[in-house]
Design a protein around this motif. Structure first.
Motif, PDB file in Angstrom:
ATOM      1  N   ILE A 138     -56.491 -21.588  22.211  1.00 50.47           N
ATOM      2  CA  ILE A 138     -56.196 -20.227  21.742  1.00 50.47           C
ATOM      3  C   ILE A 138     -57.424 -19.346  21.951  1.00 50.47           C
ATOM      4  N   GLY A 139     -57.210 -18.203  22.571  1.00 48.58           N
ATOM      5  CA  GLY A 139     -58.306 -17.247  22.783  1.00 48.58           C
ATOM      6  C   GLY A 139     -58.240 -16.152  21.731  1.00 48.58           C
ATOM      7  N   ILE A 140     -59.404 -15.785  21.224  1.00 52.15           N
ATOM      8  CA  ILE A 140     -59.458 -14.687  20.252  1.00 52.15           C
ATOM      9  C   ILE A 140     -60.072 -13.482  20.947  1.00 52.15           C
ATOM     10  N   ALA A 141     -59.349 -12.363  20.905  1.00 56.19           N
ATOM     11  CA  ALA A 141     -59.868 -11.139  21.515  1.00 56.19           C
ATOM     12  C   ALA A 141     -59.705  -9.995  20.531  1.00 56.19           C
ATOM     13  N   LYS A 142     -60.705  -9.163  20.459  1.00 54.02           N
ATOM     14  CA  LYS A 142     -60.555  -7.951  19.669  1.00 54.02           C
ATOM     15  C   LYS A 142     -59.614  -7.006  20.398  1.00 54.02           C
ATOM     16  N   ALA A 143     -58.981  -6.096  19.678  1.00 58.02           N
ATOM     17  CA  ALA A 143     -58.063  -5.130  20.294  1.00 58.02           C
ATOM     18  C   ALA A 143     -58.823  -4.117  21.147  1.00 58.02           C
ATOM     19  N   TYR A 144     -60.144  -4.161  21.056  1.00 58.32           N
ATOM     20  CA  TYR A 144     -61.024  -3.374  21.917  1.00 58.32           C
ATOM     21  C   TYR A 144     -62.141  -4.342  22.326  1.00 58.32           C
ATOM     22  N   THR A 145     -63.252  -3.858  22.845  1.00 60.66           N
ATOM     23  CA  THR A 145     -64.314  -4.786  23.264  1.00 60.66           C
ATOM     24  C   THR A 145     -65.627  -4.389  22.599  1.00 60.66           C
ATOM     25  N   THR A 146     -66.426  -5.391  22.244  1.00 60.62           N
ATOM     26  CA  THR A 146     -67.786  -5.102  21.759  1.00 60.62           C
ATOM     27  C   THR A 146     -68.781  -6.050  22.411  1.00 60.62           C
ATOM     28  N   ARG A 147     -70.025  -5.649  22.357  1.00 60.58           N
ATOM     29  CA  ARG A 147     -71.093  -6.500  22.887  1.00 60.58           C
ATOM     30  C   ARG A 147     -72.396  -6.169  22.151  1.00 60.58           C
ATOM     31  N   VAL A 148     -73.154  -7.212  21.789  1.00 58.09           N
ATOM     32  CA  VAL A 148     -74.521  -6.976  21.284  1.00 58.09           C
ATOM     33  C   VAL A 148     -75.499  -7.530  22.303  1.00 58.09           C
ATOM     34  N   ARG A 153     -46.928  -1.870  19.040  1.00 62.97           N
ATOM     35  CA  ARG A 153     -46.234  -3.013  19.676  1.00 62.97           C
ATOM     36  C   ARG A 153     -46.390  -2.945  21.192  1.00 62.97           C
ATOM     37  N   ARG A 154     -46.241  -1.727  21.711  1.00 69.18           N
ATOM     38  CA  ARG A 154     -46.354  -1.541  23.163  1.00 69.18           C
ATOM     39  C   ARG A 154     -47.775  -1.894  23.627  1.00 69.18           C
ATOM     40  N   TYR A 155     -48.747  -1.513  22.825  1.00 69.07           N
ATOM     41  CA  TYR A 155     -50.153  -1.805  23.158  1.00 69.07           C
ATOM     42  C   TYR A 155     -50.370  -3.319  23.244  1.00 69.07           C
ATOM     43  N   LEU A 156     -49.822  -4.033  22.266  1.00 71.30           N
ATOM     44  CA  LEU A 156     -49.963  -5.501  22.262  1.00 71.30           C
ATOM     45  C   LEU A 156     -49.217  -6.130  23.446  1.00 71.30           C
ATOM     46  N   ARG A 195     -55.145   8.642  22.185  1.00 70.12           N
ATOM     47  CA  ARG A 195     -54.875   8.033  23.490  1.00 70.12           C
ATOM     48  C   ARG A 195     -55.713   6.762  23.617  1.00 70.12           C
ATOM     49  N   LEU A 196     -55.038   5.656  23.851  1.00 68.03           N
ATOM     50  CA  LEU A 196     -55.759   4.392  24.011  1.00 68.03           C
ATOM     51  C   LEU A 196     -55.803   4.034  25.488  1.00 68.03           C
ATOM     52  N   ARG A 197     -56.831   3.298  25.859  1.00 68.43           N
ATOM     53  CA  ARG A 197     -56.949   2.896  27.260  1.00 68.43           C
ATOM     54  C   ARG A 197     -57.123   1.378  27.340  1.00 68.43           C
ATOM     55  N   ILE A 198     -56.508   0.804  28.357  1.00 70.78           N
ATOM     56  CA  ILE A 198     -56.727  -0.612  28.662  1.00 70.78           C
ATOM     57  C   ILE A 198     -57.208  -0.683  30.102  1.00 70.78           C
ATOM     58  N   CYS A 199     -58.266  -1.410  30.337  1.00 73.23           N
ATOM     59  CA  CYS A 199     -58.749  -1.575  31.715  1.00 73.23           C
ATOM     60  C   CYS A 199     -57.920  -2.679  32.365  1.00 73.23           C
ATOM     61  N   ARG A 200     -57.217  -2.335  33.444  1.00 68.91           N
ATOM     62  CA  ARG A 200     -56.378  -3.357  34.082  1.00 68.91           C
ATOM     63  C   ARG A 200     -57.021  -3.969  35.322  1.00 68.91           C
ATOM     64  N   GLY A 201     -58.046  -3.304  35.855  1.00 70.79           N
ATOM     65  CA  GLY A 201     -58.715  -3.843  37.047  1.00 70.79           C
ATOM     66  C   GLY A 201     -60.072  -3.200  37.230  1.00 70.79           C
ATOM     67  N   TYR A 202     -60.857  -3.764  38.150  1.00 69.26           N
ATOM     68  CA  TYR A 202     -62.140  -3.156  38.509  1.00 69.26           C
ATOM     69  C   TYR A 202     -62.056  -2.712  39.957  1.00 69.26           C
ATOM     70  N   ARG A 203     -62.513  -1.481  40.211  1.00 66.28           N
ATOM     71  CA  ARG A 203     -62.596  -1.028  41.591  1.00 66.28           C
ATOM     72  C   ARG A 203     -64.050  -1.147  42.035  1.00 66.28           C
ATOM     73  N   TRP A 204     -64.233  -1.766  43.171  1.00 70.58           N
ATOM     74  CA  TRP A 204     -65.602  -1.954  43.680  1.00 70.58           C
ATOM     75  C   TRP A 204     -65.557  -1.906  45.199  1.00 70.58           C
ATOM     76  N   GLY A 205     -66.393  -1.042  45.772  1.00 73.30           N
ATOM     77  CA  GLY A 205     -66.445  -0.916  47.238  1.00 73.30           C
ATOM     78  C   GLY A 205     -65.078  -0.563  47.810  1.00 73.30           C
ATOM     79  N   GLY A 206     -64.334   0.278  47.137  1.00 73.40           N
ATOM     80  CA  GLY A 206     -63.054   0.758  47.652  1.00 73.40           C
ATOM     81  C   GLY A 206     -61.878  -0.187  47.445  1.00 73.40           C
TER      82      GLY A 206
END
Ligand code: IMP
Length: 427
Positions: free
Chosen positions: A262-272, A394-397, A339-350
């Motif tokens: 089971i993976g635990i993920a926050k509904a957003y992201t944090t980093r220290v 619900r849609r966000y999840l 307005r919430l955002r989810i990153c679905r991909g990374y664009r790199w070098g086109g």
């Protein structure tokens, strides 16, 4: 429940303490398998808040056996203080066991951590300065000292002498730093040995017997996938293996013993700490999420960097750990953001990348590709069923699950144990 591994999906601090505590109700054994007192779990039971650093949070349940596995590095000063603190609050320690193979953190590890961070200056890792990296370095260099050595006074004295002489030479000549005192460490650690000796045993054998007897075992990782020494954002990682494979190593069980991950993920992201963070929010909203989510380190009190949910990371974690389910924590913190955002991909070098880049230059240059979703205004703290969540939540999840490729099992809507939505009954 059988044997379940719980891992952090992001950079740690995903709320594993609460999830462990919640799932521990179904477990007979709860095992911590890596890390040390760089971790910090906050668990709220009723009106009481508990902050744990080394002992598995399952200890707050009566009649559960809690194990500190061989993959953990132990600062005995911290562990003794934690045991005493819990005992004073009426928590029983009779079911606590510590692996005889777990390595010790010694004062020279903490000093080494600090002087090495100073030496790196701007390029520092941003460690917790708890001596974690140096303790694992000594383990890999075969100069570490284990719990089994601590409880044998003669062996301990010899190993300590050798280590202190070597480390002091290093501190003086390489770093121009102070020396550590052999006599002081010896006397303190002999006392710790007297206190901790009764907990030290062959925990891998205990687990083997438990699994053979059909007991339910919960293996609790600290930190998260992106802090993994192999799979994380190296070198801005911790020095152990929080990912699911680490559960086998750090507890002493075979991979076939594991039934569910089971993976635990926050509904957003944090980093220290330092290092790239593609979806980081540098604006007021980032600060708002930090304040609402109380995003300050349990261990060091440092403010956490906050950003949008990153499904690239979630997919990567799903692959590396073989995730069966996701627990999404702190959904309530997002209430009121229009307005919430989810990153679905990374664009790199086109082009859009499929994998998660190993190169930090590449990761820093990646441009997140976002999907926007409408937010909600309702407070979620009292919601206990998925169908009672606002439709936008619900849609966000759903979108998190679709983009991660992993179904959601639990959703956290507040700090208390009962503020949890169970989405499917798997145990
Ligand atoms: P260390 O584990 O103290 O060596 O720190 C290495 C990196 O891992 C730093 O960026 C720390 O901030 C991070 N880190 C270590 N433990 C935790 C944790 O429990 N939560 C979040 N970050 C952590």
């Amino acid at each position: 429940m059988a044997t379940v591994v719980l891992v952090g999906v992001q950079w740690g601090d995903e709320g594993k303490g609460k999830a462990t505590d919640f799932l521990a109700a179904k477990a007979d054994f709860i095992v911590r398998y890596q890390g040390g007192n760089n971790a910090g779990h906050t668990v709220v039971v009723g009106d009481e808040e508990f902050r744990l650093h080394v002992i598995p949070s399952g200890i707050l349940h009566k009649d559960k056996t809690c194990i500190i596995g061989n993959g953990v590095v132990i600062d005995p000063a911290v562990l003794v203080a934690e045991i005493r603190g819990l005992e004073q609050r009426g928590v029983q320690m009779a079911r606590l066991f510590i692996s005889e193979r777990a390595h010790l953190i010694l004062p020279y590890h903490r000093l080494w951590d600090a002087v090495e961070e100073e030496r790196k200056g701007k390029g520092k890792i941003g460690t917790t300065r708890r001596g974690i990296g140096p303790a694992y370095s000594d383990k890999a260099a075969r100069t570490g000292i284990r719990m089994v050595d601590l409880v044998n006074k003669e062996v301990f004295r010899g190993l300590l002498r050798e280590n202190v002489d070597c480390k002091n030479a290093y501190f003086e000549r390489v770093y121009g730093a102070e020396r550590v005192s052999f006599a002081e460490i010896l006397s303190a650690y002999e006392e710790y040995a007297d206190i901790l000796g009764k907990y030290v045993t062959d925990t891998a054998l205990m687990l083997h017997r438990a699994i053979a007897a059909g007991k339910n075992v919960l293996l609790e990782g600290a930190q998260g996938t992106l802090l993994d020494i192999d799979h994380g954002t190296y070198p801005f990682v911790t020095s152990s293996t929080p990912t699911a494979g680490g559960a086998c190593l750090g507890a002493g069980i075979g991979p076939r013993a594991i039934d569910t991950v089971i993976g635990i993920a926050k509904a957003y992201t944090t980093r220290v700490g330092e290092g790239p963070f593609p979806t980081e929010l540098h604006d007021e909203l980032g600060k708002e999420i930090r304040d609402k989510g109380r995003e300050f380190g349990t261990t060091t009190g440092r403010p956490r960097r906050c950003g949008w949910f990153d499904a690239v990371i979630a997919r990567y974690a799903a692959r590396i750990n073989g995730l069966d389910y996701l627990c999404v924590t702190k959904l309530d913190v997002l209430t009121g953001i229009p307005r919430l955002r989810i990153c679905r991909g990374y664009r790199w070098g086109g082009e859009e990348l499929e994998g998660f880049p190993a190169s930090l230059d590449c990761l820093s240059a990646c441009e997140p590709v976002y999907e926007d979703l409408p937010g909600w205004d309702e407070a979620l703290g009292e919601v206990r069923r998925l169908e009672d969540l606002p439709v936008q939540a619900r849609r966000y999840l759903e979108r998190i699950a679709e983009l991660s490729g992993v179904p959601v099992l639990l959703v956290g809507v507040g700090t208390r144990r009962e503020q949890t939505i169970v989405c499917r009954d798997v145990f």
